[in-house]
Write a protein that holds these residues in place. Structure first.
Motif, PDB file in Angstrom:
ATOM      1  N   VAL A 262       0.862  -1.177   0.000  1.00  0.00           N
ATOM      2  CA  VAL A 262       0.000   0.000   0.000  1.00  0.00           C
ATOM      3  C   VAL A 262       0.900   1.230   0.000  1.00  0.00           C
ATOM      4  O   VAL A 262       1.970   1.239   0.615  1.00  0.00           O
ATOM      5  N   HIS A 263       0.459   2.246  -0.695  1.00  0.00           N
ATOM      6  CA  HIS A 263       1.271   3.437  -0.938  1.00  0.00           C
ATOM      7  C   HIS A 263       0.514   4.666  -0.468  1.00  0.00           C
ATOM      8  O   HIS A 263      -0.697   4.764  -0.649  1.00  0.00           O
ATOM      9  N   ILE A 264       1.249   5.594   0.133  1.00  0.00           N
ATOM     10  CA  ILE A 264       0.669   6.879   0.499  1.00  0.00           C
ATOM     11  C   ILE A 264       1.532   7.986  -0.093  1.00  0.00           C
ATOM     12  O   ILE A 264       2.761   7.967   0.019  1.00  0.00           O
ATOM     13  N   GLY A 265       0.877   8.922  -0.774  1.00  0.00           N
ATOM     14  CA  GLY A 265       1.588   9.931  -1.539  1.00  0.00           C
ATOM     15  C   GLY A 265       2.183  11.044  -0.694  1.00  0.00           C
ATOM     16  O   GLY A 265       2.283  10.950   0.532  1.00  0.00           O
ATOM     17  N   ASP A 266       2.559  12.121  -1.363  1.00  0.00           N
ATOM     18  CA  ASP A 266       3.334  13.185  -0.716  1.00  0.00           C
ATOM     19  C   ASP A 266       2.545  14.475  -0.517  1.00  0.00           C
ATOM     20  O   ASP A 266       3.117  15.504  -0.207  1.00  0.00           O
ATOM     21  N   GLY A 267       1.217  14.409  -0.696  1.00  0.00           N
ATOM     22  CA  GLY A 267       0.408  15.617  -0.663  1.00  0.00           C
ATOM     23  C   GLY A 267      -0.074  16.001   0.718  1.00  0.00           C
ATOM     24  O   GLY A 267      -1.282  16.066   0.961  1.00  0.00           O
ATOM     25  N   GLY A 268       0.836  16.241   1.626  1.00  0.00           N
ATOM     26  CA  GLY A 268       0.476  16.710   2.966  1.00  0.00           C
ATOM     27  C   GLY A 268       1.222  17.998   3.255  1.00  0.00           C
ATOM     28  O   GLY A 268       0.925  19.038   2.675  1.00  0.00           O
ATOM     29  N   TYR A 269       2.225  17.917   4.118  1.00  0.00           N
ATOM     30  CA  TYR A 269       3.040  19.079   4.465  1.00  0.00           C
ATOM     31  C   TYR A 269       4.491  18.818   4.077  1.00  0.00           C
ATOM     32  O   TYR A 269       5.051  17.770   4.399  1.00  0.00           O
ATOM     33  N   GLY A 270       5.108  19.769   3.391  1.00  0.00           N
ATOM     34  CA  GLY A 270       6.537  19.691   3.133  1.00  0.00           C
ATOM     35  C   GLY A 270       6.972  18.444   2.381  1.00  0.00           C
ATOM     36  O   GLY A 270       8.010  17.864   2.689  1.00  0.00           O
ATOM     37  N   GLY A 271       6.178  18.022   1.389  1.00  0.00           N
ATOM     38  CA  GLY A 271       6.576  16.899   0.555  1.00  0.00           C
ATOM     39  C   GLY A 271       6.343  15.533   1.158  1.00  0.00           C
ATOM     40  O   GLY A 271       6.919  14.544   0.697  1.00  0.00           O
ATOM     41  N   LEU A 272       5.502  15.451   2.183  1.00  0.00           N
ATOM     42  CA  LEU A 272       5.133  14.175   2.796  1.00  0.00           C
ATOM     43  C   LEU A 272       3.633  14.165   3.075  1.00  0.00           C
ATOM     44  O   LEU A 272       3.001  15.224   3.162  1.00  0.00           O
ATOM     45  N   ALA A 273       3.076  12.964   3.234  1.00  0.00           N
ATOM     46  CA  ALA A 273       1.712  12.854   3.723  1.00  0.00           C
ATOM     47  C   ALA A 273       1.655  13.330   5.174  1.00  0.00           C
ATOM     48  O   ALA A 273       2.686  13.469   5.846  1.00  0.00           O
ATOM     49  N   VAL A 274       0.454  13.574   5.652  1.00  0.00           N
ATOM     50  CA  VAL A 274       0.267  13.954   7.054  1.00  0.00           C
ATOM     51  C   VAL A 274       0.845  12.838   7.937  1.00  0.00           C
ATOM     52  O   VAL A 274       0.505  11.666   7.755  1.00  0.00           O
ATOM     53  N   PRO A 275       1.738  13.159   8.870  1.00  0.00           N
ATOM     54  CA  PRO A 275       2.386  12.111   9.673  1.00  0.00           C
ATOM     55  C   PRO A 275       1.420  11.143  10.346  1.00  0.00           C
ATOM     56  O   PRO A 275       1.634   9.926  10.333  1.00  0.00           O
ATOM     57  N   GLU A 276       0.342  11.667  10.921  1.00  0.00           N
ATOM     58  CA  GLU A 276      -0.626  10.791  11.575  1.00  0.00           C
ATOM     59  C   GLU A 276      -1.253   9.806  10.592  1.00  0.00           C
ATOM     60  O   GLU A 276      -1.604   8.681  10.964  1.00  0.00           O
ATOM     61  N   ASN A 277      -1.395  10.219   9.332  1.00  0.00           N
ATOM     62  CA  ASN A 277      -1.986   9.335   8.329  1.00  0.00           C
ATOM     63  C   ASN A 277      -1.040   8.213   7.937  1.00  0.00           C
ATOM     64  O   ASN A 277      -1.471   7.089   7.651  1.00  0.00           O
TER      65      ASN A 277
END
Length: 299
Positions: A262-277
């Motif tokens: 499973v993959h989670i993209g980079d569309g959160g903060y600063g080039g990463l997904a939301v850490p909690e997610n």
């Protein structure tokens, strides 16, 4: 236990340094859908100062860290707060591998021959693939960011080129969203990806692009497995910045559909997904025991 019979979340940095492409494929398969990939835009400044995005992703439980927007001819991962703390402004690939202790690869984009709105070092050419090998990255993801006009046909050509150049570079290929030309769920090309030398085929995760239900995702993963490859289902639509309940639902549906990764993209903060997610995704696919172990172990 033979170390190459380990599950993905048990691998140490030493294991990763030595592991071959074929052993890595076996390791993922042996992990029974509990492998997690986290994407990181290296041209962005990470959400926390003085640590790389790769280190953050590792601390949140990533098994695979995919470097997005990496120019392989100028390979740098930016630092947040470098000027304030009198440190250098970027990390090298070697530093990312050493500091994260995880399996690191990068995106290369198989854009059409007449497409020029991208740095050469981010696109698929013989020279860029050779540089990926020289940098010691473990895998290459052949896909397209939005607007890059990448199609299944250009991806197929890229698979052939990569496999011609390297027999030990893991190839992940496919689309996680429209990527500029619309969504394409044609499963007939999966067998061609296999014949060309791909190891893992990527499709959108359920509920991320229009029409991809859990049932459709199951058909996608079934087609991939029937052609003796592994399957990856991706959240690449900025929904990685949605709520934790959504992440949990997509993750459960992806694993049930047969996703090996499973993959989670980079569309959160600063080039990463939301850490909690990221943590929630890891917790969902493998439970607290293995998730917390993965977060802790970078030796």
């Amino acid at each position: 236990m033979n170390k190459m019979k380990k599950r993905i979340f048990d691998l140490t940095k030493e294991d990763i340094t030595k592991i071959s492409r074929r052993d890595l494929v076996d390791c993922i398969r042996h992990s029974e859908g509990r492998s997690m990939m986290v994407e990181n835009v290296v041209s962005a400044e990470p959400p926390f100062d003085l640590v790389s995005g790769a280190e953050i992703a590792a601390s949140l439980g990533a098994d695979f860290i995919t470097l997005n927007c990496l120019d392989v001819f100028d390979p740098k991962a930016n630092v947040n707060g470098a000027a304030n703390h009198q440190v250098k402004e970027y990390f090298t690939i070697e530093e990312l591998k050493e500091l994260s202790g995880r399996i690191i690869g990068c995106n290369l984009e198989p854009v059409p021959h007449d497409f020029s709105n991208i740095a050469i070092g981010r696109s698929v050419t013989r020279e860029t693939v050779e540089e990926v090998v020289r940098l010691g990255l473990k895998y290459v993801m052949l896909t397209g960011n939005p607007g890059m006009q990448v199609s299944q046909e250009t991806i197929l050509d890229a698979i052939r080129l990569v496999r011609e150049i390297s027999d030990d570079l893991l190839i992940i290929a496919g689309k996680m969203h429209g990527g500029g030309i619309g969504n394409d769920y044609n499963l007939d090309i999966v067998k061609d990806f296999s014949s060309a030398g791909a190891d893992i085929v990527m499709f959108p995760a359920p509920y991320t692009t229009p029409g991809v239900t859990p049932e459709i995702a199951y058909q996608m993963m079934s087609a991939v497995h029937e052609n003796n490859m592994l399957g990856l289902l991706a959240i690449g639509t900025s929904q990685e910045g949605a709520g934790e309940q959504y992440i949990e639902k997509v993750t459960m549906a992806s694993k049930a559909a047969g996703a090996d990764i499973v993959h989670i993209g980079d569309g959160g903060y600063g080039g990463l997904a939301v850490p909690e997610n990221i943590i929630r995704m890891g917790m969902t696919i493998r439970g607290r025991r293995h998730q917390f172990k993965r977060m802790a172990n970078r030796r």
